[in-house]
Design an enzyme around this catalytic site. Structure first.
Site, mmCIF file in Angstrom:
data_model
loop_
_atom_site.group_PDB
_atom_site.id
_atom_site.type_symbol
_atom_site.label_atom_id
_atom_site.label_comp_id
_atom_site.label_asym_id
_atom_site.label_seq_id
_atom_site.Cartn_x
_atom_site.Cartn_y
_atom_site.Cartn_z
ATOM 1 N N GLY A 154 0.834 -1.194 0.000
ATOM 2 C CA GLY A 154 0.000 0.000 0.000
ATOM 3 C C GLY A 154 0.867 1.241 0.000
ATOM 4 N N GLN A 161 3.137 9.988 1.050
ATOM 5 C CA GLN A 161 4.439 9.332 1.210
ATOM 6 C C GLN A 161 5.399 9.644 0.061
ATOM 7 O OE1 GLN A 161 2.435 5.335 2.083
ATOM 8 N NE2 GLN A 161 4.326 5.172 3.254
ATOM 9 N N CYS A 167 5.604 -0.156 7.318
ATOM 10 C CA CYS A 167 5.301 1.033 6.529
ATOM 11 C C CYS A 167 6.526 1.411 5.702
ATOM 12 C CB CYS A 167 4.934 2.186 7.471
ATOM 13 S SG CYS A 167 4.516 3.706 6.624
ATOM 14 N N LEU A 168 6.302 1.759 4.442
ATOM 15 C CA LEU A 168 7.435 2.125 3.581
ATOM 16 C C LEU A 168 8.099 3.427 4.039
ATOM 17 C CD1 LEU A 168 5.951 1.202 0.075
ATOM 18 C CD2 LEU A 168 7.599 -0.098 1.440
ATOM 19 N N HIS A 200 -4.763 1.739 7.195
ATOM 20 C CA HIS A 200 -3.390 2.228 7.295
ATOM 21 C C HIS A 200 -3.142 3.354 6.283
ATOM 22 C CE1 HIS A 200 1.132 1.298 7.744
ATOM 23 N NE2 HIS A 200 1.077 2.135 6.724
ATOM 24 N N GLU A 201 -3.619 3.155 5.050
ATOM 25 C CA GLU A 201 -3.359 4.151 3.999
ATOM 26 C C GLU A 201 -4.204 5.413 4.194
ATOM 27 O OE1 GLU A 201 -0.746 3.685 2.463
ATOM 28 O OE2 GLU A 201 -0.567 1.560 2.920
ATOM 29 N N HIS A 229 -2.662 7.659 6.609
ATOM 30 C CA HIS A 229 -1.590 8.495 6.049
ATOM 31 C C HIS A 229 -2.135 9.827 5.537
ATOM 32 C CE1 HIS A 229 2.187 6.326 6.130
ATOM 33 N NE2 HIS A 229 1.658 5.232 5.630
#
Ligand code: ZN
Length: 186
Positions: free
Chosen positions: A46, A51, A111-112, A153-154, A157
């Site tokens: 994701g 990000q 998480c990236l 989660h996304e 963000h």
């Protein structure tokens, strides 16, 4: 399409509340393609626009290759299984979670923007999300399991919230201290 730079903590841009998309034009569609390419390149499932330093409420996901139990599989069995799974990209513009179940489930998240640091996070197990897809369709989707976790989660963000904001302050501070030290001395 191009691979974009994924920002990491403590970049303050990760804390912004992203702006809704008003017009779905080629630049938004190009952004969605860039995000998917960037996500696949980083082996993520994701990615939110914030990000990659884009102030827009768009997210992409693909949970297809990990949404099954891998615990009893050898690496060979796992590789064999995933090579037959087609990409299942999901693109969401202006996603809005309109229902959260009261039953919670705990799942390990990463998480990236905090690569290499995972933690168990408790979230509602089933959700409903409303969004616009890349063909301008208004969609309401009910999701559970990994996809429900991923969507939450996304969308977090886009509101400046990271998965570590859902864990204890002590655990959060330990992760942040280590991660920031690692990422800022690269
Ligand atoms: Zn993330």
């Amino acid at each position: 399409m191009s691979i974009r730079e994924i920002i990491r903590v403590p970049n303050p841009f990760l804390k912004i509340v992203a702006k809704p998309v008003n017009i779905i034009n080629d630049s938004i569609l190009g952004l969605l393609d860039d995000m998917l390419e960037t996500m696949y390149n980083a082996n993520g499932i994701g990615l939110a626009a914030t990000q990659i330093s884009e102030n827009k409420r768009v997210i992409v996901m693909d949970c297809g290759k990990v949404d099954f139990n891998q615990d009893d599989m050898t690496e060979e069995e796992y590789n064999d299984k995933i090579k037959n799974i087609e990409p299942q990209p999901i693109k969401m513009i202006n996603p809005k979670i309109i229902h959260l179940s009261s039953n919670l489930t705990e799942r390990e998240e990463g998480c990236l923007s905090i690569p290499g640091y995972n933690a168990q996070v408790k979230r509602p197990n089933t959700i409903k999300v409303n969004y616009i897809d890349e063909n301008k369709n208004d969609i309401t989707l009910e999701a559970d399991g990994l996809l429900a976790t991923c969507i939450q989660h996304e969308v977090d963000h886009l509101n400046g919230v990271l998965f570590i904001d859902h864990i204890s302050r002590l655990k959060r501070e330990i992760i942040l201290r280590k991660a920031i030290k690692e990422f800022t001395t690269d």
